[in-house]
Design an enzyme around this catalytic site. Structure first.
Site, PDB file in Angstrom:
ATOM      1  CE  LYS A  37      -3.759  -2.442   2.248  1.00 30.35           C
ATOM      2  NZ  LYS A  37      -4.384  -2.869   3.501  1.00 30.35           N
TER       3      LYS A  37
ATOM      4  CD  GLN B 105      -3.250  -4.440   6.603  1.00 24.78           C
ATOM      5  OE1 GLN B 105      -3.102  -3.488   5.846  1.00 24.78           O
ATOM      6  NE2 GLN B 105      -3.978  -5.496   6.259  1.00 24.78           N
TER       7      GLN B 105
ATOM      8  CG  ASP C 145      -9.658  -0.325   5.028  1.00 20.69           C
ATOM      9  OD1 ASP C 145      -9.348  -0.644   3.861  1.00 20.69           O
ATOM     10  OD2 ASP C 145      -8.984  -0.619   6.027  1.00 20.69           O
TER      11      ASP C 145
END
Ligand code: NAD
Length: 296
Positions: free
Chosen positions: A53, A97, A120
């Site tokens: 990412k 994460q 997200d």
């Protein structure tokens, strides 16, 4: 018949080019999009995801900040950090994460991240917006990646029978909601099957489109698929393979060899949905800049 392949790498590269152009436009106005990725502990798979990412962010001209916290970090320390990031006007997107170490509460983290920085798209406010068809804000990365793959491969789900296998909050439920929207690129008749569905093949055999997201290696077999169906494989599973250099190989939730003989279009694993997930995260980060600029 052998299915045509949906090339997720090539389509993700297209999307990333568009995102890079949007980033350049913001930078020309003096604003650099900033994504903060928080990693708690040292899970090796999470480290790889975070690295990928961060790298893609930088390739597209955005700033990526990584915050690595020790595995013993407490819930209140993590929530305090999220509070600081929420309040920092330089930070546009925040991603924590998952999975977190077992003593930390992921739901509390999802609730704590500002919906305006929730790249997200896990916050209940954003999930609700998705369900009611709001199109301005964030989209959940993997499901939006699937929708883009379909659109850019020329498959229109409108009027088709779609079966989603799996009902997780991050893939199965949102893709079900997206496919059923009364909107361009959607408008399908959708059925979501899951671990509580007896004889789920009776549904998949009727489907024009199957999206498989269950985390079971090569679960979807050729005899479960209608000839000519479009099959999207979200699964990423490691299976032991002593002949492979690393001792394992990565396979999807679809038995590719069998299903590609029956389907008309199929995504490979790797190189299908995976690259799209990161591409959509990058796009969401630019959306976060727009939301901040609009004061929304
Ligand atoms: P999950 O474990 O949270 O959910 C799995 C779902 O599948 C559950 O709803 C369960 O009811 C259903 N299920 C499990 N076994 C089943 C069975 N035998 N029959 C029918 N339904 C069954 O998983 P997830 O987070 O949705 O991920 C699914 C897969 O997708 C995993 O392989 C994961 O690694 C992969 N994934 C890939 C990406 C990507 O970027 N490509 C992103 C997220 C997840």
């Amino acid at each position: 018949m052998s299915a045509a392949i949906i090339d997720g790498k090539a389509i993700a590269a297209q999307v990333n080019q568009e995102t890079a152009a949007a980033v350049a436009a913001w930078k020309a106005k003096g604003i650099t999009p900033v994504l903060v990725v928080v990693l708690v502990g040292d899970d090796p798979a999470s480290q790889i995801y975070v690295r990928n990412k961060t790298r893609t962010c930088r390739e597209l001209g955005m700033e990526s900040r990584q915050i690595v916290l020790p595995a013993q970090t407490t819930q209140s320390e993590l929530l305090a950090l999220i509070g600081e990031l929420n309040a920092d006007p330089e930070v546009h997107g925040i991603l924590v994460q998952f999975p977190l170490p077992a003593h930390l509460d992921e739901q509390a983290v999802i609730h704590a991240i500002s919906p305006k920085k929730d790249v997200d798209c896990f916050h209940p406010e954003n999930v609700g917006n998705l369900l009611i068809g709001e199109t301005e804000g964030f989209s959940p990365c993997t499901p939006r990646g699937v929708m883009e793959l379909l659109a850019r491969s020329g498959f229109d789900p409108a009027g088709k029978f779609a079966v989603v296998i799996g009902r997780s909050n991050i893939v199965g439920k949102p893709i079900t909601a997206m496919l059923m929207q009364k909107a361009k690129g959607a408008n399908a008749t959708v059925c979501c099957v899951h671990s509580g569905t007896p004889d789920l093949a009776q549904y998949t055999r009727q489907a024009d489109l199957i999206v498989c997201a269950i985390g079971k290696p090569e679960f979807l077999r050729g005899d479960m698929v209608k000839p000519g169906a479009v099959v999207i494989d979200v699964g990423i599973n490691r299976v032991d393979d002593p002949a492979a250099p690393k001792g394992y190989r990565v396979v999807g939730d679809v038995d590719y060899d069998e299903v590609s003989q029956v389907a008309s279009l199929i995504t490979p694993v790797p190189g299908g949905v995976g690259p799209m997930t990161i591409a959509m995260l990058m796009r969401n980060t630019v959306t976060a800049v727009q939301l901040a600029a609009d004061g929304k």
